[in-house]
Design an enzyme around this catalytic site. Structure first.
Site, PDB file in Angstrom:
ATOM      1  N   SER A  13       0.918  -1.206   0.115  1.00 11.11           N
ATOM      2  CA  SER A  13       0.052   0.071   0.178  1.00 11.11           C
ATOM      3  C   SER A  13       0.847   1.194   0.273  1.00 11.11           C
ATOM      4  O   SER A  13       2.339   1.074   0.013  1.00 11.11           O
ATOM      5  CB  SER A  13      -0.829   0.336   1.342  1.00 11.11           C
ATOM      6  OG  SER A  13      -1.718   1.559   1.421  1.00 11.11           O
ATOM      7  N   HIS A  14       0.667   1.906  -0.303  1.00  7.88           N
ATOM      8  CA  HIS A  14       1.267   3.943  -0.346  1.00  7.88           C
ATOM      9  C   HIS A  14       1.451   4.284   0.852  1.00  7.88           C
ATOM     10  O   HIS A  14       1.757   4.987   1.409  1.00  7.88           O
ATOM     11  CB  HIS A  14       0.527   4.744  -1.399  1.00  7.88           C
ATOM     12  CG  HIS A  14       0.466   4.817  -2.420  1.00  7.88           C
ATOM     13  ND1 HIS A  14       0.138   3.447  -3.461  1.00  7.88           N
ATOM     14  CD2 HIS A  14       1.521   5.260  -3.014  1.00  7.88           C
ATOM     15  CE1 HIS A  14       0.526   3.584  -4.400  1.00  7.88           C
ATOM     16  NE2 HIS A  14       0.754   4.543  -4.980  1.00  7.88           N
ATOM     17  N   SER A  15       0.776   3.521   1.762  1.00 10.02           N
ATOM     18  CA  SER A  15       0.697   3.913   2.864  1.00 10.02           C
ATOM     19  C   SER A  15       0.860   2.848   4.640  1.00 10.02           C
ATOM     20  O   SER A  15       0.575   1.106   4.405  1.00 10.02           O
ATOM     21  CB  SER A  15      -1.155   4.548   3.846  1.00 10.02           C
ATOM     22  OG  SER A  15      -0.787   4.500   5.125  1.00 10.02           O
TER      23      SER A  15
END
Length: 135
Positions: A13-15
């Site tokens: 994920s980007h996070s």
């Protein structure tokens, strides 16, 4: 299949928080079964984005020779995994990018891996999550 030959799952994920939370959710739904899941979220500095190094390390950490299924959230995460796969030596042999919705696909993949499914079964279960109806 013994736990030491189970399919590994990497959630990209980007996070970092999103990746870790989805991993915790999926693991929590296995009924306590052992499963190898690694979150590869964000950048090395904790920011939003994707990191080839974090993805490669996560894949190596869950690889036990039965394959590694990688699920991603957004476009550049997909591109990063595709670039790693194209390099040929950055990810463990048998690593596969799985086309599936991130949350529902991750749950299906982790539960299937925990039940002893092989890489094809894990990929199929995750991909089937596109068909889950909510109404």
């Amino acid at each position: 299949m013994s736990e030491d030959r189970a399919v590994g799952i990497v959630l990209v994920s980007h996070s970092a928080d999103v990746a870790a939370s989805v991993a915790a959710l999926a693991e929590g739904l296995t009924g306590g079964a052992e499963v190898r899941v690694a979150a590869a979220g964000g950048t090395e500095g904790g920011g939003l984005g994707t990191s080839a190094d974090l993805i490669a390390a996560a894949a190596a950490s869950v690889d036990r020779g039965a394959g590694v299924a990688v699920l991603t959230d957004l476009g550049s995460a997909v591109l990063t995994v595709k670039a790693l796969l194209a390099e040929g030596d950055e990810l463990p042999e048998g690593t596969r990018l799985v086309d599936a919705p991130f949350v529902e696909g991750a749950v299906a993949a982790v539960v299937t891996a925990a039940a002893g499914g092989d890489l094809d079964a894990v990929e199929a279960a995750a991909a089937e999550a596109y068909d889950y109806r909510k109404v």
